[in-house]
Design a protein around this motif. Structure first.
Motif, mmCIF file in Angstrom:
data_model
loop_
_atom_site.group_PDB
_atom_site.id
_atom_site.type_symbol
_atom_site.label_atom_id
_atom_site.label_comp_id
_atom_site.label_asym_id
_atom_site.label_seq_id
_atom_site.Cartn_x
_atom_site.Cartn_y
_atom_site.Cartn_z
ATOM 1 N N PRO A 1 0.808 -1.228 0.000
ATOM 2 C CA PRO A 1 0.000 0.000 0.000
ATOM 3 C C PRO A 1 0.840 1.276 0.000
ATOM 4 O O PRO A 1 0.440 2.295 -0.570
ATOM 5 N N SER A 2 2.020 1.214 0.635
ATOM 6 C CA SER A 2 2.902 2.382 0.726
ATOM 7 C C SER A 2 3.841 2.507 -0.472
ATOM 8 O O SER A 2 4.654 3.441 -0.525
ATOM 9 N N ASN A 3 3.778 1.545 -1.404
ATOM 10 C CA ASN A 3 4.671 1.490 -2.568
ATOM 11 C C ASN A 3 6.130 1.220 -2.195
ATOM 12 O O ASN A 3 7.021 1.433 -3.023
ATOM 13 N N ARG A 4 6.364 0.746 -0.980
ATOM 14 C CA ARG A 4 7.724 0.385 -0.592
ATOM 15 C C ARG A 4 8.114 -0.967 -1.187
ATOM 16 O O ARG A 4 7.258 -1.789 -1.518
ATOM 17 N N GLU A 5 9.433 -1.179 -1.295
ATOM 18 C CA GLU A 5 9.935 -2.497 -1.659
ATOM 19 C C GLU A 5 9.657 -3.465 -0.510
ATOM 20 O O GLU A 5 9.423 -3.052 0.636
ATOM 21 N N TYR B 1 -0.059 0.031 9.390
ATOM 22 C CA TYR B 1 -1.367 -0.481 9.815
ATOM 23 C C TYR B 1 -2.146 -1.174 8.687
ATOM 24 O O TYR B 1 -2.721 -2.252 8.910
ATOM 25 N N PRO B 2 -2.218 -0.610 7.470
ATOM 26 C CA PRO B 2 -2.958 -1.323 6.417
ATOM 27 C C PRO B 2 -2.436 -2.735 6.162
ATOM 28 O O PRO B 2 -3.217 -3.651 5.891
ATOM 29 N N GLU B 3 -1.116 -2.921 6.270
ATOM 30 C CA GLU B 3 -0.541 -4.256 6.085
ATOM 31 C C GLU B 3 -0.780 -5.126 7.314
ATOM 32 O O GLU B 3 -1.130 -6.298 7.208
#
Length: 237
Positions: free
Chosen positions: A3-7, A177-179
């Motif tokens: 959701p955060s576009n992180r790797e 939190y979303p994850e």
């Protein structure tokens, strides 16, 4: 895609601001993404009765969340008249984790209390509290050593913590939190700066996980805690 576009192996941005409060012997505000925790260390010339006279020091912790640290207001636990089970479990974890990195003989017969107050929560509050709590502890011990009250550095190794889990079938580092709310597997890893394990909390949250996946999460946790240890040392330099 996270959701955060992180790797998958990428932590949230982390900042540690030391000396955040005026009166505490050690303090910092740690931000891990949108999770913000104020950590303070208070020195006391006493220890709990069960170790009085032993020559050993003690490190303990208290943890709490502000009413609007989350999306909806939570009632203050003081207003309810007792702490919740989650709060008690987390503050015991923080105390255990920090004591693991302390030479209690070198600390001498005194107590250091670490207070961790969550100003804003977005997952990983206990991990941020442990990581920031060590920085506050380091700063308080530095004052003791500068004053000549402690001759040998009692802090043997930095202590930090990070969450890892299985999200959308993939092992990921540092759940927000979303994850965290959707993860099939959720874990918290507490480690020293030299890579030794202090505590691992792992649970399946709707799906099981394999030994290989556990090893992948361990690898991610080691990467994350090594990065946090470097940030801790830089903040206390």
């Amino acid at each position: 895609m996270r959701p955060s576009n992180r790797e998958l192996n990428e932590m949230r941005s982390v900042s540690i601001e030391t000396g955040f409060t005026k009166h505490a012997e050690g303090s910092c505000l740690i931000k891990m993404g949108e999770t913000h925790v104020l950590c303070t260390a208070s020195l006391e010339p006493r220890v709990p009765s069960f170790i009085k006279g032993s020559g050993l020091g003690w490190v303990t912790a208290e943890y709490g969340m502000l009413p609007r640290a989350t999306n909806t207001r939570m009632r203050r636990e003081a207003a309810a008249g007792k702490q919740g089970g989650r709060t008690v479990e987390i503050q015991r974890l923080i105390g255990r984790a920090l004591r693991a990195g302390v030479d209690r003989v070198a600390l001498g017969e005194r107590q250091i209390t670490i207070d961790c107050d969550v100003l804003q929560a977005d997952g990983g509050t206990r991990c941020a509290a442990i990581t920031g709590g060590w920085v506050a502890l380091r700063l308080a011990v530095n004052k003791l050593m500068k004053a000549g009250e402690v001759k040998i550095d009692p802090l043997m190794d930095p202590v930090s913590a990070i969450s890892c889990g299985i999200y959308a079938g993939q092992p990921v580092l540092d759940l927000d939190y979303p994850e965290d709310s959707e993860a099939g597997v959720d874990g918290n890893f507490v480690m020293t700066g030299s890579g030794k394990l202090i505590e691992v909390q792992m649970s399946a949250e709707g799906s099981v996980f394999s030994r290989d996946q556990m090893n992948q999460l361990m690898d991610l946790a080691e990467k994350g805690t090594q990065e946090l240890a470097a940030l801790q040392k830089a903040a206390c330099a």
